[in-house]
Design a protein around this motif. Structure first.
Motif, PDB file in Angstrom:
ATOM      1  N   MET A  60       0.807  -1.208   0.000  1.00 54.41           N
ATOM      2  CA  MET A  60       0.000   0.000   0.000  1.00 54.41           C
ATOM      3  C   MET A  60       0.852   1.275   0.000  1.00 54.41           C
ATOM      4  SD  MET A  60      -3.070  -0.112  -0.558  1.00 54.41           S
ATOM      5  CE  MET A  60      -3.035   1.638  -0.290  1.00 54.41           C
ATOM      6  N   PRO A  61       1.889   1.393   0.840  1.00 48.93           N
ATOM      7  CA  PRO A  61       2.721   2.595   0.747  1.00 48.93           C
ATOM      8  C   PRO A  61       3.350   2.769  -0.635  1.00 48.93           C
ATOM      9  CG  PRO A  61       3.133   1.485   2.825  1.00 48.93           C
ATOM     10  CD  PRO A  61       2.282   0.554   1.997  1.00 48.93           C
ATOM     11  N   THR A  62       3.659   1.666  -1.311  1.00 52.25           N
ATOM     12  CA  THR A  62       4.204   1.754  -2.666  1.00 52.25           C
ATOM     13  C   THR A  62       3.162   2.322  -3.620  1.00 52.25           C
ATOM     14  OG1 THR A  62       5.599  -0.167  -2.218  1.00 52.25           O
ATOM     15  CG2 THR A  62       5.291   0.447  -4.531  1.00 52.25           C
ATOM     16  N   VAL A  63       1.941   1.828  -3.527  1.00 54.20           N
ATOM     17  CA  VAL A  63       0.857   2.337  -4.366  1.00 54.20           C
ATOM     18  C   VAL A  63       0.648   3.826  -4.118  1.00 54.20           C
ATOM     19  CG1 VAL A  63      -1.637   2.247  -4.762  1.00 54.20           C
ATOM     20  CG2 VAL A  63      -0.312   0.125  -4.621  1.00 54.20           C
ATOM     21  N   ARG A  64       0.619   4.225  -2.855  1.00 56.28           N
ATOM     22  CA  ARG A  64       0.400   5.644  -2.545  1.00 56.28           C
ATOM     23  C   ARG A  64       1.551   6.510  -3.064  1.00 56.28           C
ATOM     24  NH1 ARG A  64      -4.794   5.351  -2.411  1.00 56.28           N
ATOM     25  NH2 ARG A  64      -5.741   4.621  -0.487  1.00 56.28           N
ATOM     26  N   ALA A  65       2.775   6.000  -2.991  1.00 53.92           N
ATOM     27  CA  ALA A  65       3.916   6.759  -3.511  1.00 53.92           C
ATOM     28  C   ALA A  65       3.808   6.934  -5.026  1.00 53.92           C
ATOM     29  CB  ALA A  65       5.219   6.051  -3.146  1.00 53.92           C
ATOM     30  N   LEU A  66       3.392   5.887  -5.725  1.00 54.54           N
ATOM     31  CA  LEU A  66       3.191   5.988  -7.176  1.00 54.54           C
ATOM     32  C   LEU A  66       2.088   6.984  -7.509  1.00 54.54           C
ATOM     33  CD1 LEU A  66       3.395   2.179  -8.067  1.00 54.54           C
ATOM     34  CD2 LEU A  66       5.116   3.917  -8.587  1.00 54.54           C
ATOM     35  N   GLN A  67       1.020   6.980  -6.720  1.00 59.63           N
ATOM     36  CA  GLN A  67      -0.087   7.899  -6.974  1.00 59.63           C
ATOM     37  C   GLN A  67       0.320   9.350  -6.735  1.00 59.63           C
ATOM     38  OE1 GLN A  67      -2.949   6.017  -4.345  1.00 59.63           O
ATOM     39  NE2 GLN A  67      -4.088   5.177  -6.096  1.00 59.63           N
ATOM     40  N   ARG A  68       1.177   9.587  -5.736  1.00 64.81           N
ATOM     41  CA  ARG A  68       1.657  10.955  -5.518  1.00 64.81           C
ATOM     42  C   ARG A  68       2.502  11.424  -6.703  1.00 64.81           C
ATOM     43  NH1 ARG A  68       2.559   9.131  -0.138  1.00 64.81           N
ATOM     44  NH2 ARG A  68       4.762   8.760  -0.595  1.00 64.81           N
ATOM     45  N   GLN A  69       3.339  10.536  -7.229  1.00 63.91           N
ATOM     46  CA  GLN A  69       4.225  10.889  -8.338  1.00 63.91           C
ATOM     47  C   GLN A  69       3.444  11.098  -9.632  1.00 63.91           C
ATOM     48  OE1 GLN A  69       7.540  11.149  -7.925  1.00 63.91           O
ATOM     49  NE2 GLN A  69       8.376  11.211 -10.007  1.00 63.91           N
ATOM     50  N   TRP A  70       2.483  10.199  -9.898  1.00 63.76           N
ATOM     51  CA  TRP A  70       1.708  10.242 -11.140  1.00 63.76           C
ATOM     52  C   TRP A  70       0.223  10.113 -10.809  1.00 63.76           C
ATOM     53  CZ3 TRP A  70       5.986   6.641 -11.071  1.00 63.76           C
ATOM     54  CH2 TRP A  70       7.130   7.122 -11.711  1.00 63.76           C
ATOM     55  N   PRO A  71      -0.418  11.210 -10.418  1.00 62.86           N
ATOM     56  CA  PRO A  71      -1.823  11.146  -9.981  1.00 62.86           C
ATOM     57  C   PRO A  71      -2.769  10.578 -11.036  1.00 62.86           C
ATOM     58  CG  PRO A  71      -0.843  13.269  -9.426  1.00 62.86           C
ATOM     59  CD  PRO A  71       0.141  12.569 -10.314  1.00 62.86           C
ATOM     60  N   ASP A  72      -2.419  10.697 -12.301  1.00 60.36           N
ATOM     61  CA  ASP A  72      -3.321  10.232 -13.360  1.00 60.36           C
ATOM     62  C   ASP A  72      -2.978   8.835 -13.865  1.00 60.36           C
ATOM     63  OD1 ASP A  72      -4.692  12.665 -13.302  1.00 60.36           O
ATOM     64  OD2 ASP A  72      -3.268  13.590 -14.691  1.00 60.36           O
ATOM     65  N   ALA A  73      -1.989   8.214 -13.268  1.00 56.10           N
ATOM     66  CA  ALA A  73      -1.590   6.881 -13.731  1.00 56.10           C
ATOM     67  C   ALA A  73      -2.688   5.863 -13.447  1.00 56.10           C
ATOM     68  CB  ALA A  73      -0.298   6.450 -13.051  1.00 56.10           C
ATOM     69  N   ARG A  74      -2.835   4.919 -14.360  1.00 52.71           N
ATOM     70  CA  ARG A  74      -3.777   3.820 -14.162  1.00 52.71           C
ATOM     71  C   ARG A  74      -3.017   2.695 -13.444  1.00 52.71           C
ATOM     72  NH1 ARG A  74      -6.137  -0.108 -18.913  1.00 52.71           N
ATOM     73  NH2 ARG A  74      -7.116  -1.660 -17.542  1.00 52.71           N
ATOM     74  N   ILE A  75      -3.500   2.299 -12.296  1.00 49.66           N
ATOM     75  CA  ILE A  75      -2.861   1.233 -11.522  1.00 49.66           C
ATOM     76  C   ILE A  75      -3.808   0.040 -11.454  1.00 49.66           C
ATOM     77  CG2 ILE A  75      -1.961   0.551  -9.259  1.00 49.66           C
ATOM     78  CD1 ILE A  75      -1.121   3.449  -8.830  1.00 49.66           C
ATOM     79  N   PHE A 114      10.335  -0.796  -5.443  1.00 48.83           N
ATOM     80  CA  PHE A 114       9.698  -0.817  -6.758  1.00 48.83           C
ATOM     81  C   PHE A 114       9.288   0.584  -7.198  1.00 48.83           C
ATOM     82  CE2 PHE A 114       9.407  -5.275  -5.737  1.00 48.83           C
ATOM     83  CZ  PHE A 114       9.469  -5.912  -6.971  1.00 48.83           C
ATOM     84  N   ALA A 115       8.885   1.429  -6.261  1.00 51.09           N
ATOM     85  CA  ALA A 115       8.583   2.820  -6.601  1.00 51.09           C
ATOM     86  C   ALA A 115       9.877   3.595  -6.861  1.00 51.09           C
ATOM     87  CB  ALA A 115       7.783   3.478  -5.477  1.00 51.09           C
TER      88      ALA A 115
END
Length: 339
Positions: free
Chosen positions: A1-16, A119-120
């Motif tokens: 989950m922290p990895t997912v949140r870090a990716l979302q902060r970096q790329w808010p529009d990314a499709r995960i 991974f992030a």
């Protein structure tokens, strides 16, 4: 989950897209910004083929291969991705590095959470602050309220997953001693949680039989995973071996007291509460592997049925007292700051 949140902060529009098991999905359903693809592990290759058909028209920029089981590696072969990122050879298990073309940078003796966050980082994420933000629906909070009532309580999840040679469960007598202490010295009831397997129910009943009726609520097999998450969110602390609820406590910011002997807490204890883990792992390595911790590989398990019995009730009670005192002091300091 922290990895997912870090990716979302970096790329808010990314499709995960998160390929996830049924049980795990029941815990994480409703997570913001994530599309779940549920895979039933029990369906084997037929389930994999169904998932491949579901994602046949989807090509991903990056596949983060964060699960090391050979089953996950085989499943990954049917997914279309420009880049496949996996663990470095030292951390890879089940020959995972054969299934990826880009590996993480080496990170010796990394905690599991840090390994995930790598991974992030390998994608260029620098803001690696920890955030979970797990959704807890009102239905789960109502479920927890019915079980716990109004009295302050601990959550104790006495059993780890029922798996072959898991050996992570502590003693019934030990838990009963801790429950008695929490009730007499701190006025805290203990809510027992766990799945509905015969072993878990039997252990819960044995613990309950050794305790004062007023001191314990046996909810083993009687909650949803979201309900357990809600119970954990409102608990004064959580006590458990190396199993899901101790890490759920970490995610919810609830004080967590992990019990470790068969696994190394430096690698797998609840990340924010590592200093409060009861650590009998060095004793277990010495007693059953006849080595020191420095002589075994990082992540080495002690697969002996008596390993967890090296944990003494007095040690758990002392850690609980320290943890509760620490959280009370922290709460008091926070209240003063707000004033």
């Amino acid at each position: 989950m922290p990895t997912v949140r870090a990716l979302q902060r970096q790329w808010p529009d990314a499709r995960i897209t998160w390929i996830i098991g049924k049980g795990e999905h029941s815990l994480l359903a409703g997570l913001s910004g994530v599309e779940f693809v549920v895979y039933d592990k029990s369906t084997g290759i037929a389930g994999m083929r169904a998932l491949w058909r579901q994602l046949a028209d989807t090509r991903f920029d990056v596949l983060l291969h964060m699960q090391q089981a050979i089953r996950a590696s085989v499943l990954s072969l049917g997914l279309k991705a420009d880049v496949r990122v996996g663990y470095d050879k030292a951390r890879a298990k089940d020959a995972q590095h054969w299934f990826t073309q880009h590996q993480l940078a080496p990170h010796p003796n990394a905690h599991v959470l840090e390994s995930f966050m790598d991974f992030a980082r390998v994608l260029g994420v620098e803001d690696d602050r920890l955030a979970w933000d797990l959704p807890v629906p009102d239905t789960a909070r109502n479920e927890a309220q019915v079980i716990s009532g109004e009295t302050p309580y601990l959550v104790i999840n006495p059993c780890s997953n029922v798996r072959l040679r898991n050996f992570r469960n502590w003693s019934v007598e030990g838990y009963a001693s801790v429950i008695e202490h929490a009730w007499v010295q701190h006025g805290l009831k203990s809510v027992l949680t766990g799945g509905g397997s015969a072993l878990e129910r039997e252990i819960g009943e044995q613990i309950e039989a050794l305790c004062q009726p007023a001191s314990v609520i046996n909810a083993i097999g009687g909650t949803s995973l979201k309900g357990v998450l809600a119970l954990i969110d409102q608990a004064q602390a959580v006590i458990a071996p190396d199993t899901g609820p101790i890490h759920m406590a970490n995610a919810m910011g609830t004080p967590a007291l992990g019990l470790y002997a068969s696994t190394n807490p430096q690698r797998a204890a609840p990340y924010l509460w590592r200093d409060f883990a009861v650590n009998a792992y060095p004793d277990a390595v010495r007693t059953y592997l006849h080595k020191s911790v420095d002589e075994v590989s990082w992540g080495q398990r002690v697969r002996h049925p008596s390993a967890m019995m090296l944990i003494k009730a007095d040690d758990v009670i002392a850690k609980l007292d320290t943890l509760l005192a620490h959280t009370a002091l922290t709460a008091s300091a926070g209240s003063t700051d707000e004033d």
